[in-house]
Design a protein around this motif. Structure first.
Motif, PDB file in Angstrom:
ATOM      1  N   TYR A   1       0.820  -1.191   0.046  1.00  0.00           N
ATOM      2  CA  TYR A   1      -0.090   0.087  -0.109  1.00  0.00           C
ATOM      3  C   TYR A   1       0.860   1.389  -0.039  1.00  0.00           C
ATOM      4  O   TYR A   1       0.665   2.257  -0.675  1.00  0.00           O
ATOM      5  CB  TYR A   1      -0.869   0.096   1.356  1.00  0.00           C
ATOM      6  CG  TYR A   1      -1.802   1.323   1.561  1.00  0.00           C
ATOM      7  CD1 TYR A   1      -2.789   1.507   0.579  1.00  0.00           C
ATOM      8  CD2 TYR A   1      -1.206   2.391   2.284  1.00  0.00           C
ATOM      9  CE1 TYR A   1      -3.649   2.524   0.772  1.00  0.00           C
ATOM     10  CE2 TYR A   1      -1.918   3.402   2.230  1.00  0.00           C
ATOM     11  CZ  TYR A   1      -3.103   3.555   1.677  1.00  0.00           C
ATOM     12  OH  TYR A   1      -3.961   4.788   1.746  1.00  0.00           O
ATOM     13  N   LEU A   2       1.853   1.056   0.601  1.00  0.00           N
ATOM     14  CA  LEU A   2       2.782   2.445   0.928  1.00  0.00           C
ATOM     15  C   LEU A   2       3.442   2.745  -0.452  1.00  0.00           C
ATOM     16  O   LEU A   2       3.813   3.772  -0.848  1.00  0.00           O
ATOM     17  CB  LEU A   2       3.646   2.163   2.160  1.00  0.00           C
ATOM     18  CG  LEU A   2       3.208   2.502   3.439  1.00  0.00           C
ATOM     19  CD1 LEU A   2       4.404   2.231   4.662  1.00  0.00           C
ATOM     20  CD2 LEU A   2       2.753   3.743   3.550  1.00  0.00           C
ATOM     21  N   GLN A   3       3.915   1.554  -0.951  1.00  0.00           N
ATOM     22  CA  GLN A   3       4.845   1.732  -2.372  1.00  0.00           C
ATOM     23  C   GLN A   3       4.035   2.313  -3.380  1.00  0.00           C
ATOM     24  O   GLN A   3       4.461   3.190  -4.296  1.00  0.00           O
ATOM     25  CB  GLN A   3       5.260   0.355  -2.748  1.00  0.00           C
ATOM     26  CG  GLN A   3       6.342  -0.283  -1.826  1.00  0.00           C
ATOM     27  CD  GLN A   3       6.636  -1.808  -1.969  1.00  0.00           C
ATOM     28  OE1 GLN A   3       5.902  -2.604  -2.394  1.00  0.00           O
ATOM     29  NE2 GLN A   3       8.116  -2.196  -1.905  1.00  0.00           N
TER      30      GLN A   3
ATOM     31  N   ASN B   1       1.017   4.282  -2.771  1.00  0.00           N
ATOM     32  CA  ASN B   1       0.362   5.574  -2.574  1.00  0.00           C
ATOM     33  C   ASN B   1       1.376   6.421  -1.666  1.00  0.00           C
ATOM     34  O   ASN B   1       0.768   7.614  -1.618  1.00  0.00           O
ATOM     35  CB  ASN B   1      -0.715   5.152  -1.630  1.00  0.00           C
ATOM     36  CG  ASN B   1      -1.746   4.203  -2.359  1.00  0.00           C
ATOM     37  OD1 ASN B   1      -2.555   4.763  -3.286  1.00  0.00           O
ATOM     38  ND2 ASN B   1      -1.740   2.969  -1.943  1.00  0.00           N
ATOM     39  N   ASN B   2       2.432   6.383  -1.498  1.00  0.00           N
ATOM     40  CA  ASN B   2       3.327   7.245  -0.619  1.00  0.00           C
ATOM     41  C   ASN B   2       4.768   7.099  -1.314  1.00  0.00           C
ATOM     42  O   ASN B   2       5.588   6.247  -0.861  1.00  0.00           O
ATOM     43  CB  ASN B   2       3.194   6.781   0.783  1.00  0.00           C
ATOM     44  CG  ASN B   2       3.811   8.024   1.617  1.00  0.00           C
ATOM     45  OD1 ASN B   2       4.871   8.715   1.135  1.00  0.00           O
ATOM     46  ND2 ASN B   2       3.237   8.241   2.887  1.00  0.00           N
ATOM     47  N   LYS B   3       5.242   7.869  -2.024  1.00  0.00           N
ATOM     48  CA  LYS B   3       6.438   7.967  -2.717  1.00  0.00           C
ATOM     49  C   LYS B   3       7.636   8.451  -1.539  1.00  0.00           C
ATOM     50  O   LYS B   3       8.699   7.984  -1.624  1.00  0.00           O
ATOM     51  CB  LYS B   3       6.352   9.080  -3.892  1.00  0.00           C
ATOM     52  CG  LYS B   3       5.487   8.635  -5.077  1.00  0.00           C
ATOM     53  CD  LYS B   3       5.675   9.608  -6.168  1.00  0.00           C
ATOM     54  CE  LYS B   3       4.890   9.127  -7.509  1.00  0.00           C
ATOM     55  NZ  LYS B   3       5.147   9.982  -8.655  1.00  0.00           N
ATOM     56  N   SER B   4       7.152   9.208  -0.665  1.00  0.00           N
ATOM     57  CA  SER B   4       8.090   9.485   0.372  1.00  0.00           C
ATOM     58  C   SER B   4       8.583   8.430   1.197  1.00  0.00           C
ATOM     59  O   SER B   4       9.726   8.409   1.836  1.00  0.00           O
ATOM     60  CB  SER B   4       7.475  10.852   1.273  1.00  0.00           C
ATOM     61  OG  SER B   4       6.412  10.221   1.845  1.00  0.00           O
ATOM     62  N   ALA B   5       7.809   7.304   1.253  1.00  0.00           N
ATOM     63  CA  ALA B   5       8.135   6.109   1.883  1.00  0.00           C
ATOM     64  C   ALA B   5       8.999   5.090   1.314  1.00  0.00           C
ATOM     65  O   ALA B   5       9.248   4.289   2.281  1.00  0.00           O
ATOM     66  CB  ALA B   5       6.836   5.394   2.362  1.00  0.00           C
TER      67      ALA B   5
ATOM     68  N   GLY C   1       9.812   5.472   5.593  1.00  0.00           N
ATOM     69  CA  GLY C   1       8.872   4.515   5.506  1.00  0.00           C
ATOM     70  C   GLY C   1       8.413   3.557   6.626  1.00  0.00           C
ATOM     71  O   GLY C   1       7.393   3.269   6.701  1.00  0.00           O
TER      72      GLY C   1
ATOM     73  N   ILE D   1       6.488   5.438   9.103  1.00  0.00           N
ATOM     74  CA  ILE D   1       5.101   5.351   8.748  1.00  0.00           C
ATOM     75  C   ILE D   1       4.445   3.998   8.668  1.00  0.00           C
ATOM     76  O   ILE D   1       3.308   4.136   9.278  1.00  0.00           O
ATOM     77  CB  ILE D   1       4.957   5.822   7.227  1.00  0.00           C
ATOM     78  CG1 ILE D   1       5.489   7.141   6.948  1.00  0.00           C
ATOM     79  CG2 ILE D   1       3.303   5.909   6.654  1.00  0.00           C
ATOM     80  CD1 ILE D   1       5.424   7.621   5.582  1.00  0.00           C
TER      81      ILE D   1
END
Length: 288
Positions: A73-75, A77-81, A93, A96
């Motif tokens: 999910y993080l990969q 939806n969240n580039k900073s993670a 990451g 988070i």
């Protein structure tokens, strides 16, 4: 309350369980009850009290795959993670990820649910002769889970074919034992049906009772210590001593700790205890 890393069928002996199947293997459990297949984090992140009102225990199967779903999910939806070059989680990451995990677990707990995490085991080589068996959760994610658990138990089969549940850390296994359980033999699922049915529900209740007693004892200890510190007159200390003696739900170890605190405290107050009279007194006013 959060509960141990366990093996599959045993988890279904908890009280009114619902299994969230991240591992897609719940159909193999011989005594399975209700379960929901989870393919992506969006399937469960919005879970509500109404959704799980008919259940007392939420089983997460497996802990490792649950975290893998969260990482996916993080990969996405969240580039900073994630690290740009590898796509793996960055230090930020993992921070988070920990926050996501804690938020989800706390939500279940606030809904009044017990939570069980199931994990496969893996061997970690210590040296040429020794290995350590631990939950199969990758990298920094393992520490996230370990900090959150009240109990971590390892289920194994001994040389007699009996299933053994061990919460204590040993030379070969990782454990966590906040309830001070001894090594337990799990009843046979068929031969010991009456004992096996509800086995984990009973174990969880024992753990809760133990933790609640410890918490209450800690609060009672704090309250007695505060009273002793605030006492300025022998009569106040007499009242505290009488209150302590009247307690029926405390063992002698607890009472001994309180008496030790009193002995240390009265020195600076120039107060002593007359054993014959059974009372405290000021040194210049009474007979030592």
């Amino acid at each position: 309350m959060v509960y141990p890393v366990f093996s599959g069928p045993l988890a279904f002996t908890a009280k009114r369980p619902l299994l969230l199947d991240f591992d897609r293997g719940s159909y193999r459990a011989v005594n399975r009850t209700d379960y929901v297949r989870v393919d992506k984090w969006e399937d469960v992140v919005g879970i509500t009290a109404e959704d799980i009102k008919n259940f007392d225990t939420i089983i997460l199967d497996t802990a490792g795959q649950m975290l893998a779903v969260m990482v996916n999910y993080l990969q996405a939806n969240n580039k900073s993670a994630v690290r740009k070059n590898t796509g793996e989680l960055s230090i930020q990451g993992y921070g988070i990820l920990k926050s996501m995990f804690d938020t989800f677990m706390n939500r279940l707990i606030q809904m009044g649910k017990d939570v069980i995490l199931i994990a496969h085991d893996k061997e970690q080589k210590i040296d040429d002769e020794n290995t350590l068996i631990k939950p199969d959760v990758v990298g920094g994610s393992y520490q996230i889970i370990k900090r959150s658990m009240d109990l971590i138990g390892y289920v194994n089969v001994d040389d007699k074919g009996s299933r053994i549940l061990e919460f204590n850390s040993t030379a070969k296994t990782v454990g966590k034992n906040c309830a001070n359980f001894s090594t337990l033999q799990v009843p046979d699922a068929i031969k010991g049906h009456n004992e096996y049915s509800g086995y984990l529900a009973n174990l969880i209740q024992q753990a809760k009772d133990f933790i609640n007693v410890q918490c209450k004892s800690g609060k009672d200890l704090f309250d007695f210590r505060r009273k002793i510190i605030e006492a300025t007159e022998p009569e106040q200390l007499d009242a505290i001593a009488n209150e302590l003696s009247a307690l029926k739900d405390k063992d002698e170890n607890f009472k001994s700790m309180i008496r030790a605190i009193m002995r240390a405290d009265i020195v600076a107050k120039n107060i002593a205890y007359n054993k014959e009279a059974g009372k405290f007194y000021r040194k210049e006013e009474g007979v030592a």
